[in-house]
Design an enzyme around this catalytic site. Structure first.
Site, PDB file in Angstrom:
ATOM      1  CG  ASP A 118      11.503  63.044  93.667  1.00  0.00           C
ATOM      2  OD1 ASP A 118      11.080  64.105  93.208  1.00  0.00           O
ATOM      3  OD2 ASP A 118      10.908  62.391  94.529  1.00  0.00           O
ATOM      4  CB  CYS A 135      -3.190  69.738  82.124  1.00  0.00           C
ATOM      5  SG  CYS A 135      -2.157  71.105  81.546  1.00  0.00           S
ATOM      6  CG  ASP A 148      -1.828  59.205  87.982  1.00  0.00           C
ATOM      7  OD1 ASP A 148      -0.671  59.640  88.080  1.00  0.00           O
ATOM      8  OD2 ASP A 148      -2.165  58.066  88.355  1.00  0.00           O
TER       9      ASP A 148
END
Length: 377
Positions: free
Chosen positions: A134, A194, A241
């Site tokens: 990450d 989305c 989320d």
């Protein structure tokens, strides 16, 4: 050395140590990524948290000159919380995004990569490697896509056939010439859910994100949150989320493969009012082990205030007045004043008017006036 056989041994070992998926990629320049990064940079769409230059982020050999392959790993995390407490009137709760449930994934994946590195070293003593999770220069998602872990969805997440997008990613650049795997076919098709559902329109189009508008980024900032986003974050304390939960590829995807990622409901979905008075020590003890704590308590407390304002929780009034009058941090004082204004009782407005007389910070006074303007609505 038979590198084909060695690759099979690495795959077998990865399963032994609990890696859910592993793939292998070439170290060729990520040309498409490089072009996209330059475009994002020119448009001002980057978050500012990125590490390294565009070249370092897209050319693996700049990080390890001897590099010959990249190993990509994925660990699945849960999408559902067992015994999740309810947020109800008089007892409101915030929420940390799923990617912050359980122990900090950076630590867990680094441990897996270290175990994998030791295995490689034992069988190939001359191995050179560089691992990242990450916060490294390479794009975890670009590597995972090339390594066949999954495809890059329109929500900019890697979507795996097995686990959906509920996976943590990490990679290891090595000087071992492992044969690369084939990428997974993109299967978003015409679906655009989305993009259409993103609360702040941060998904400009499929595969393009303006990180400056993304709630996952906004909840991590430390200053005053721009007013246009204050009604959008709801009760989110860290992360977002939405673009994952609406994705059809994530339907019924819920894996509990790793005890480390199991959420403590009182941490993943904490009571809001107690967060406002938590000390640095208490915050570190309670929230320190999760990834969502990395920016400290100030953004979490600011977001908690906005969540209480979102709920118009009158039981929080006295605590918000205390913060507005006494907290040494202008962002918290000002946000508390804004929150009081949104809750909107006479007590709230009188407290703001009274506090104005003792406030000298222009930014805080500006927020107090915003709070008072709710009377006019």
């Amino acid at each position: 050395m038979d590198f084909h056989q060695f690759k099979e041994e690495v795959i077998a070992y990865s399963k032994e140590i609990g890696i859910d998926k592993i793939g292998f990629a070439s170290v060729d320049v990520f040309g498409e990524l490089k072009a996209r990064l330059k475009r994002q940079q020119s448009l001002g769409y980057q978050s500012g948290f990125e590490k390294g230059s565009v070249d370092e982020r897209s050319e693996p050999t700049r990080l390890l000159p001897e590099a010959q392959s990249i190993i990509s790993i994925a660990l699945a995390y849960p999408s559902k919380m067992n015994d999740a407490p309810k947020s109800k009137k008089g007892d409101r709760r915030g929420i940390f995004a799923r990617a912050s449930w359980g122990r900090d994934y950076h630590d867990v994946l680094r441990d897996k990569l270290n175990q994998l590195g030791s295995f490689l070293k034992e069988r190939f003593p001359e191995v050179e490697l560089k691992s990242m999770v990450d916060t490294g220069e390479l794009s975890d998602r670009a590597v995972a896509e090339r390594a066949g872990i999954g495809f890059s969805g329109k929500n900019c997440a890697i979507i795996t056939p097995e686990f959906g997008s509920y996976v943590y990613l990490g990679e290891m650049v090595t000087n071992i010439p492992f044969e690369p795997d084939e990428p997974v076919d993109d299967s978003c098709g015409d679906c655009n859910i989305c993009v259409d559902t993103c609360p702040t329109d941060a998904l400009i189009q499929g595969g393009q994100l303006n990180a400056q508008r993304c709630i996952a980024f906004l909840t991590q900032t430390k200053g005053f949150l721009e007013e246009e986003y204050r009604t959008k974050i709801g009760n989110r304390l860290y992360g977002c989320d939405t673009c994952q939960t609406v994705c059809p590829k994530n339907k019924k995807k819920d894996f509990h493969n790793h005890e480390e990622f199991e959420p403590d409901p009182e941490i993943a979905k904490p009571r809001l009012i107690p967060l406002l008075s938590i000390s640095n020590r208490e915050f570190k003890e309670k929230f320190g082990p999760i990834s969502g704590s990395w920016r400290g308590k100030k953004p979490i407390q600011r977001n908690a205030i906005l969540a209480l304002a979102h709920y118009r929780d009158e039981t929080a009034i006295s605590e918000l007045i205390r913060l507005m009058e006494q907290d040494p941090r202008p962002v918290i004082r000002g946000t508390a004043a804004y929150g009081l204004g949104k809750i909107g009782t006479r007590e709230c407005y009188e407290a703001i008017e009274s506090a104005k007389a003792n406030e000298h910070e222009e930014d805080v006074l500006f927020e107090m006036d915003k709070g008072l303007k709710f009377q006019e609505v």
